[in-house]
Scaffold this motif. Structure first.
Motif, PDB file in Angstrom:
ATOM      1  N   ALA A 188       0.989  -1.339   0.102  1.00 28.78           N
ATOM      2  CA  ALA A 188       0.073  -0.042   0.003  1.00 28.78           C
ATOM      3  C   ALA A 188       0.835   1.139   0.104  1.00 28.78           C
ATOM      4  CB  ALA A 188      -0.928   0.065   1.202  1.00 28.78           C
ATOM      5  N   ILE A 189       2.037   1.300   0.688  1.00 33.84           N
ATOM      6  CA  ILE A 189       2.947   2.407   0.715  1.00 33.84           C
ATOM      7  C   ILE A 189       3.502   2.706  -0.683  1.00 33.84           C
ATOM      8  CG2 ILE A 189       4.977   3.327   1.639  1.00 33.84           C
ATOM      9  CD1 ILE A 189       4.344   1.692   4.354  1.00 33.84           C
ATOM     10  N   LYS A 190       4.008   1.459  -1.330  1.00 35.97           N
ATOM     11  CA  LYS A 190       4.711   1.474  -2.510  1.00 35.97           C
ATOM     12  C   LYS A 190       3.883   2.150  -3.527  1.00 35.97           C
ATOM     13  CE  LYS A 190       7.154  -1.472  -5.532  1.00 35.97           C
ATOM     14  NZ  LYS A 190       7.772  -2.885  -6.092  1.00 35.97           N
ATOM     15  N   ASN A 191       2.502   1.624  -3.627  1.00 32.49           N
ATOM     16  CA  ASN A 191       1.691   2.116  -4.588  1.00 32.49           C
ATOM     17  C   ASN A 191       0.711   3.270  -4.049  1.00 32.49           C
ATOM     18  OD1 ASN A 191       2.188  -0.137  -6.763  1.00 32.49           O
ATOM     19  ND2 ASN A 191       1.789  -1.481  -4.900  1.00 32.49           N
TER      20      ASN A 191
END
Length: 278
Positions: A14-17
């Motif tokens: 979720a952080i990465k995207n």
């Protein structure tokens, strides 16, 4: 894949995207900031914005009359309070006080953990304010805000945990995930909120006990020391850190032997600062 690995993988993805929902500052804090940043801002205009939140207005006046500011004459309205404290102080104070409403949840377990985080943040913020006043040329109001936001990255993690009931049954796993991810998430939140770089650096820097830098003490040093001081005498794992090995103490010109809770003058100011935020 274990529960911890699954929950951690979901958060990292979720952080990465950019799918992790970051909290937004309460509307009242945004309105006050906007009013303060107006080049033609007046104490009257700022007072009008604060007055829209009766509870916040009462707390700002309380702080203006507290021993923290050592005013000799009691103030009974926002305009006088703002005049006494200064516009920058009021902005930081109002932002900090308004944040409290963010640390609530409908799930009882998550709500209890959020309130625990807020209480700890108040303790660290109070110590930061006292240390800034006694040991540095840093602004005490900015130091207070620094302490209040140092664990802000915990919020989205607990929000995700609220949607993953299984993780709430394993407190140890949840705490490990919070410890690993809250600094990175916290920095992202403060950047999104347009906080100044010296505050954005806090979540990623305050747990680096080997951190060194050129120049005088900064707000990361303050939070590092204040956070360690907050756990003195407790069973928390950070109570085992050897303060003699932490450069931040030296940056503050503070003996690692000093515990703010044990020095009368510091403890008295700490009590006043804590009361102002509670």
């Amino acid at each position: 894949m274990s529960l911890e690995q699954t929950f951690l993988a979901e958060l990292l993805d979720a952080i990465k995207n950019d799918r992790l929902t970051l909290p937004t500052l309460p509307e009242v804090a945004l309105r006050i900031r906007e009013a303060v940043e107006d080049p033609e801002a007046t104490s009257s205009a700022i007072a009008n914005e604060i007055a829209k939140d009766a509870a916040l207005a009462a707390r700002v006046i309380k702080v203006a009359n507290s021993p923290l500011l050592r005013g000799r004459i009691a103030v009974d309205n926002l305009q006088l309070a703002i005049t006494r404290m200064g516009i920058a102080f009021v902005r930081n104070l109002a932002t900090g006080l308004a944040m409290e409403q963010m640390f609530q949840a409908t799930n009882d377990q998550v709500d209890a953990r959020l309130r625990e985080t807020w209480e700890h943040s108040i303790e660290v913020a109070s110590i930061c304010q006292v240390l800034a006043s006694h040991y540095t040329d840093l602004k005490p109001d900015q130091a207070m805000l620094a302490g209040l936001v140092h664990e802000i990255g915990t919020l989205p993690i607990l929000t995700c945990a609220e949607d993953t009931p299984d993780i709430l049954e394993h407190k140890g796993i949840l705490e490990k995930v919070i410890h690993r991810l809250h600094p990175k998430i916290g920095a992202a939140i403060l950047k999104t909120w347009d906080f100044p770089p010296e505050l954005v650096a806090i979540p990623m820097g305050y747990l680096d006990f080997e951190r060194t830098h050129e120049g005088p003490a900064d707000y990361v040093d303050l939070v590092t020391v204040a956070n360690l001081q907050s756990y003195a005498g407790s069973n928390h794992r950070l109570s085992q850190v050897d303060w003699n090995t932490v450069p931040a103490f030296k940056k503050l010109g503070m003996s690692p032997e000093v515990d703010v809770h044990d020095v009368d003058e510091l403890a008295e100011d700490l009590s006043v600062a804590r009361s102002a935020l509670s």
